[in-house]
Motif scaffolding. Structure first.
Motif, PDB file in Angstrom:
ATOM      1  N   GLY A 233      37.973  40.172  31.788  1.00 36.33           N
ATOM      2  CA  GLY A 233      37.909  39.233  30.275  1.00 36.33           C
ATOM      3  C   GLY A 233      38.019  39.491  29.362  1.00 36.33           C
ATOM      4  N   TYR A 234      37.761  41.497  29.214  1.00 36.41           N
ATOM      5  CA  TYR A 234      37.883  42.683  28.679  1.00 36.41           C
ATOM      6  C   TYR A 234      39.039  42.441  27.798  1.00 36.41           C
ATOM      7  CZ  TYR A 234      36.340  45.929  25.445  1.00 36.41           C
ATOM      8  OH  TYR A 234      36.621  46.700  24.172  1.00 36.41           O
ATOM      9  N   TYR A 235      40.367  43.236  29.105  1.00 31.40           N
ATOM     10  CA  TYR A 235      41.359  43.648  28.776  1.00 31.40           C
ATOM     11  C   TYR A 235      42.733  42.402  28.441  1.00 31.40           C
ATOM     12  CZ  TYR A 235      40.212  48.398  29.682  1.00 31.40           C
ATOM     13  OH  TYR A 235      39.299  49.611  29.627  1.00 31.40           O
ATOM     14  N   ARG A 236      42.132  41.418  29.276  1.00 34.28           N
ATOM     15  CA  ARG A 236      43.223  40.456  29.007  1.00 34.28           C
ATOM     16  C   ARG A 236      44.523  40.769  29.402  1.00 34.28           C
ATOM     17  NH1 ARG A 236      41.305  37.479  23.405  1.00 34.28           N
ATOM     18  NH2 ARG A 236      42.484  39.367  22.561  1.00 34.28           N
ATOM     19  N   ARG A 237      45.234  39.727  28.882  1.00 35.79           N
ATOM     20  CA  ARG A 237      46.899  39.556  28.713  1.00 35.79           C
ATOM     21  C   ARG A 237      47.430  40.609  30.546  1.00 35.79           C
ATOM     22  NH1 ARG A 237      48.579  41.919  23.909  1.00 35.79           N
ATOM     23  NH2 ARG A 237      47.602  42.100  22.669  1.00 35.79           N
ATOM     24  N   TRP A 238      48.102  41.174  30.923  1.00 35.61           N
ATOM     25  CA  TRP A 238      48.529  40.967  32.321  1.00 35.61           C
ATOM     26  C   TRP A 238      47.356  41.814  33.356  1.00 35.61           C
ATOM     27  CZ3 TRP A 238      47.454  45.643  35.398  1.00 35.61           C
ATOM     28  CH2 TRP A 238      47.449  46.884  34.350  1.00 35.61           C
ATOM     29  N   LEU A 239      45.778  42.127  32.955  1.00 37.35           N
ATOM     30  CA  LEU A 239      45.295  42.631  34.144  1.00 37.35           C
ATOM     31  C   LEU A 239      44.984  41.635  34.334  1.00 37.35           C
ATOM     32  CD1 LEU A 239      43.974  44.726  35.525  1.00 37.35           C
ATOM     33  CD2 LEU A 239      42.390  44.966  33.587  1.00 37.35           C
ATOM     34  N   ASP A 240      44.196  41.102  33.796  1.00 39.24           N
ATOM     35  CA  ASP A 240      43.481  39.178  33.692  1.00 39.24           C
ATOM     36  C   ASP A 240      44.659  38.669  34.293  1.00 39.24           C
ATOM     37  OD1 ASP A 240      41.818  37.281  33.148  1.00 39.24           O
ATOM     38  OD2 ASP A 240      42.828  36.841  31.121  1.00 39.24           O
ATOM     39  N   THR A 241      46.033  37.921  34.427  1.00 37.17           N
ATOM     40  CA  THR A 241      46.725  37.229  34.307  1.00 37.17           C
ATOM     41  C   THR A 241      46.160  37.818  36.394  1.00 37.17           C
ATOM     42  OG1 THR A 241      48.360  37.561  33.149  1.00 37.17           O
ATOM     43  CG2 THR A 241      49.045  36.506  34.747  1.00 37.17           C
ATOM     44  N   ILE A 242      46.655  39.401  36.564  1.00 35.03           N
ATOM     45  CA  ILE A 242      46.601  39.290  38.110  1.00 35.03           C
ATOM     46  C   ILE A 242      45.431  39.209  38.392  1.00 35.03           C
ATOM     47  CG2 ILE A 242      46.808  41.326  39.514  1.00 35.03           C
ATOM     48  CD1 ILE A 242      48.858  42.722  37.455  1.00 35.03           C
ATOM     49  N   LEU A 243      44.203  39.531  37.458  1.00 32.53           N
ATOM     50  CA  LEU A 243      43.163  39.963  38.820  1.00 32.53           C
ATOM     51  C   LEU A 243      42.807  38.041  38.880  1.00 32.53           C
ATOM     52  CD1 LEU A 243      40.632  42.212  37.212  1.00 32.53           C
ATOM     53  CD2 LEU A 243      41.529  42.073  39.216  1.00 32.53           C
ATOM     54  N   MET A 244      42.935  37.147  38.044  1.00 33.18           N
ATOM     55  CA  MET A 244      42.983  35.976  37.846  1.00 33.18           C
ATOM     56  C   MET A 244      43.251  34.736  39.253  1.00 33.18           C
ATOM     57  SD  MET A 244      40.734  34.870  36.503  1.00 33.18           S
ATOM     58  CE  MET A 244      39.305  36.016  36.619  1.00 33.18           C
ATOM     59  N   ARG A 245      45.127  35.750  39.419  1.00 31.65           N
ATOM     60  CA  ARG A 245      45.338  34.729  40.138  1.00 31.65           C
ATOM     61  C   ARG A 245      45.207  35.233  41.412  1.00 31.65           C
ATOM     62  NH1 ARG A 245      51.004  33.738  37.569  1.00 31.65           N
ATOM     63  NH2 ARG A 245      49.982  32.350  35.962  1.00 31.65           N
ATOM     64  N   PHE A 246      44.677  36.756  41.346  1.00 32.68           N
ATOM     65  CA  PHE A 246      43.769  36.842  42.802  1.00 32.68           C
ATOM     66  C   PHE A 246      43.217  35.773  43.041  1.00 32.68           C
ATOM     67  CE2 PHE A 246      41.652  39.871  45.335  1.00 32.68           C
ATOM     68  CZ  PHE A 246      42.323  40.371  46.433  1.00 32.68           C
ATOM     69  N   VAL A 247      42.080  36.321  42.356  1.00 30.99           N
ATOM     70  CA  VAL A 247      40.905  35.078  42.276  1.00 30.99           C
ATOM     71  C   VAL A 247      41.053  33.210  42.832  1.00 30.99           C
ATOM     72  CG1 VAL A 247      39.155  33.643  41.369  1.00 30.99           C
ATOM     73  CG2 VAL A 247      39.857  36.016  40.252  1.00 30.99           C
TER      74      VAL A 247
ATOM     75  N   PRO B 296      31.661  33.764  41.205  1.00 39.02           N
ATOM     76  CA  PRO B 296      31.261  34.387  40.094  1.00 39.02           C
ATOM     77  C   PRO B 296      32.219  35.280  39.026  1.00 39.02           C
ATOM     78  CG  PRO B 296      29.854  34.780  41.671  1.00 39.02           C
ATOM     79  CD  PRO B 296      31.601  34.038  42.039  1.00 39.02           C
ATOM     80  N   ALA B 297      32.643  35.750  39.934  1.00 40.21           N
ATOM     81  CA  ALA B 297      34.082  36.478  38.563  1.00 40.21           C
ATOM     82  C   ALA B 297      34.826  35.715  37.531  1.00 40.21           C
ATOM     83  CB  ALA B 297      35.090  37.280  39.858  1.00 40.21           C
ATOM     84  N   ARG B 298      35.027  34.051  38.114  1.00 35.35           N
ATOM     85  CA  ARG B 298      35.936  33.387  36.748  1.00 35.35           C
ATOM     86  C   ARG B 298      34.546  32.733  35.977  1.00 35.35           C
ATOM     87  NH1 ARG B 298      38.940  28.620  39.709  1.00 35.35           N
ATOM     88  NH2 ARG B 298      40.843  29.453  39.895  1.00 35.35           N
ATOM     89  N   VAL B 299      33.545  32.756  36.505  1.00 38.26           N
ATOM     90  CA  VAL B 299      32.492  32.114  35.185  1.00 38.26           C
ATOM     91  C   VAL B 299      31.985  32.963  34.348  1.00 38.26           C
ATOM     92  CG1 VAL B 299      30.147  31.467  35.612  1.00 38.26           C
ATOM     93  CG2 VAL B 299      31.565  30.964  37.059  1.00 38.26           C
ATOM     94  N   ILE B 300      31.820  34.509  35.197  1.00 36.76           N
ATOM     95  CA  ILE B 300      31.743  35.475  34.135  1.00 36.76           C
ATOM     96  C   ILE B 300      32.664  36.185  33.051  1.00 36.76           C
ATOM     97  CG2 ILE B 300      31.302  38.270  34.164  1.00 36.76           C
ATOM     98  CD1 ILE B 300      29.331  38.107  36.795  1.00 36.76           C
ATOM     99  N   ARG B 301      33.921  36.046  33.804  1.00 36.02           N
ATOM    100  CA  ARG B 301      35.267  36.234  33.030  1.00 36.02           C
ATOM    101  C   ARG B 301      34.676  35.148  31.603  1.00 36.02           C
ATOM    102  NH1 ARG B 301      39.342  32.963  32.262  1.00 36.02           N
ATOM    103  NH2 ARG B 301      41.393  33.758  31.362  1.00 36.02           N
ATOM    104  N   SER B 302      34.667  33.777  31.837  1.00 36.98           N
ATOM    105  CA  SER B 302      35.084  32.783  30.584  1.00 36.98           C
ATOM    106  C   SER B 302      33.505  33.609  29.732  1.00 36.98           C
ATOM    107  CB  SER B 302      34.771  31.314  31.124  1.00 36.98           C
ATOM    108  OG  SER B 302      33.402  31.630  31.816  1.00 36.98           O
TER     109      SER B 302
END
Lengths: 326, 299
Positions: free
Chosen positions: B101-115, B153-159
């Protein structure tokens, strides 16, 4: 739209790849002899030929990347490995079990969806009244139970005590029923495991349908429909349910994983001859090839089911068709 | 909100009050198990398969261990597994949620795809596979459950992070030249702590259910009997086919159910207090569905 499918295919592709990598690396990375972990059998108990067979089947004398390619090649040909415990190819064992699991999970999904939708809508309609609070408490309570324990209790009551239903298996042993008698026999055996699995899967669907129905009931077009003097029943079925169902489809999709997990333990309780019971037997016997293959087949089933749900969603929600999802 | 303030707010809510009272009972039993249990649950203290009596209120099991003592000590085991595994999951989930959630952009995309990917993998079968290879030790079971339940939980905390990072004090810290690391630890983390706590409480109930399933399949640690382990032995000895189900099968399952409910009630209430938007849908609805339905469905 294209992006959506690209994203989905990537997702499912990755799930499959992770499954394959886990299966490939677990026996090779674990402490102990990979030979034993791949065969699922004491190395000492294997004959020399069998040992040679394991070595060459998994290409253990070759570099790791070569082993992985050979592994993929075998899978591509539908070769899921060989169970040295049962002395049969794993794919034969799995094909025997798969229909039983599909029968149980499929009927449980259909049944719990119907009940979940009906009760969810009714509860929202009767919000705050006894039928709402009562059904909600019941489903939340059911949702908090270990599914296998609910199964054990049902067996104790309706199987052992009242003798209404058989307590294990999918068929009466040595009965040799044919035709309709055989079907009736299977259904009789199916009743209790089906009831258990249905009861533990209803809650998720019930709660989401209830919530989205409440939301929909607050929409302006419902107020308009009421103002027009449409009968309440027509409003619920024609206007509310159609929209309230949408999140239900998403939850249905997500339930799949849970239903699969649920079957593992419920099949164990009822000795239902499906994949879940097979997994339990493989754990007890340390039959690693069977364990691995079951995990992979289950993953593939879940991917297929997710994919089907992805295909169905746009049919239910026309907005997705035009805008593309997300 | 201070922890004391949270507790007060939870106690004001009926559901929350039930949750807290049940929790207090469970934690009390877990802590004082050695004093409460009449026998050592690992000792053979009587004839096997005894019916309930004055000295053994819940009878004895297949090798003559006192079932009541098993239940009391089981509280300790089941609760510890739940708390430690949930702590691992929430730590991972918070770290990944904050980074994403903090860095957004590509890191966010990669991590959330992984989720997304992790959420599709059938959960229990994978755990069974891992537990079977790793062996039935308490630590292994805890680690396996912990590292496989972080995704929701990662998804909830990200938002939550997405909205916190736009707040004035975070913007101020950034314009004063605070490093990313410092901002995440000093400013974002305290902001997500309450949500993370609510997620943690709910994760405990999920973990306890998962652990009971694994133990029931014979993957529990025999030297640390949880309620699920007791049910495994009851199952393999066919206790549910005899009258023994009343004192051997019923109690562990009820204890699991009430523990799960206790954590779930507390977690939901806390979440509702932290996010009043959830309350709008009515007095009884309490958003029992929300991410819980989604997460539980992965069971």
């Amino acid at each position: 739209m294209l992006r959506f499918w690209g994203h989905k295919l990537l997702q499912y592709g990755l799930v499959l790849l992770i499954t394959l990598v886990i299966n490939f690396s677990l026996p090779r990375l674990m402490p102990g002899s990979p030979l034993e972990l791949l065969a699922g059998e004491d190395v000492g108990r294997l004959t020399t030929e069998e040992r040679q067979e394991v070595m060459s089947r998994h290409a253990l004398d070759q570099p790791v990347h070569q082993q992985f390619i050979i592994y993929l090649g075998q899978l591509g040909q539908g070769d899921l490995g060989y169970s040295y415990r049962q002395n049969r190819p794993v794919s034969t064992i799995i094909w025997e079990r798969l229909p039983w699991t599909l029968l149980l999970t499929g009927s449980a999904l259909v049944l719990s969806s119907i009940i979940g939708v009906i009760f969810g809508t009714l509860a929202a309609w009767r919000r705050g009244r006894f039928s709402d609070v009562g059904s909600m408490s019941l489903f939340i309570f059911l949702d908090s139970m270990p599914s296998f324990w609910l199964g054990m209790i049902l067996v104790a009551l309706f199987g052992a005590r009242l003798r209404w239903f058989p307590v294990f298996g999918a068929r009466t042993p040595f009965a040799d029923y044919t035709g309709w008698a055989a079907v009736a026999d299977v259904l009789h055996h199916l009743a209790l495991p089906l009831l258990t699995l249905t009861l533990v899967t209803i809650a998720g669907l019930f709660l989401i349908i209830r919530y989205s129905t409440l939301e929909t009931l607050g929409e302006q077009y419902i107020t308009v429909a009421r103002a027009k003097g449409l009968p309440e029943r027509l409003i619920i079925f024609r206007h509310v349910l159609r929209n309230a169902m949408l999140p239900g489809i998403t939850v249905f999709m997500l339930s799949l994983g849970y239903v699969v997990s649920g079957t593992t333990v419920i099949e164990t309780v009822f000795a239902w001859p499906g994949l879940g019971r097979l997994m339990f037997e493989a754990v007890i016997q340390r039959d690693y090839p069977v364990l691995q293959a079951t995990f992979m087949v289950v993953t593939v089933c879940v991917i297929i089911a997710n994919f089907v749900a992805d295909l169905l969603y746009p049919l239910a929600d026309p907005r997705v068709r035009t805008e593309g999802r997300q | 909100m201070s922890p004391k303030g949270m507790l007060k707010a939870i106690m004001k809510n009926r559901t929350g009050r039930i949750g807290i009272i049940l929790l207090a009972l469970i934690v009390f039993t877990a802590i004082f198990a050695p004093w409460l249990a009449p026998f050592d649950p690992y000792e053979r203290v009587a004839q096997p398969f005894q019916h309930p009596s004055a000295s053994h209120l819940l009878g004895t099991n297949d090798i003559g261990q006192d079932i009541l003592s098993e239940m009391i000590w089981g509280t300790r085991i089941s609760l510890s597994i739940g708390i430690i595994a949930a702590a691992i999951a929430i730590t991972l989930g918070t770290a990944i949620g904050i980074l994403s959630g903090y860095y957004r952009r590509w890191l966010d995309t990669i991590l959330m795809r992984f989720v997304d990917v992790v959420l599709v993998i059938p959960f229990l079968p994978l755990m069974i596979l891992l537990a079977a290879y790793l062996g039935p030790q308490l630590t292994n079971i805890i680690i396996v459950i912990g590292i496989l339940t972080w995704a929701g939980p990662a998804r909830v905390i990200r938002s939550q992070v997405l909205s916190i990072r736009e707040l004035g004090y975070v913007q101020a810290a950034r314009s004063l030249g605070g490093t990313d690391f410092k901002i995440m630890i000093r400013h974002i983390l305290p902001g997500v702590m309450p949500i993370a706590l609510a997620q943690f409480i709910r994760a405990v109930s999920t973990v306890i259910l998962i652990e009971s399933s694994l133990a029931f399949l014979g993957l529990g640690d025999p030297t640390a009997k949880s309620w699920g382990t007791v049910l495994y032995y009851a199952q393999t000895r066919g206790a549910f086919l005899t009258g023994a189900w009343v004192w051997w099968v019923l109690p562990p399952g009820l204890l699991i159910t009430f523990t799960v409910l206790a954590f779930a009630f507390t977690g939901y209430t806390l979440e509702e207090i932290l996010n009043p938007r959830l309350r709008s849908a009515g007095p009884h609805h309490r958003v029992f569905f929300n991410s819980e339905a989604v997460e539980k469905n992965r069971g």
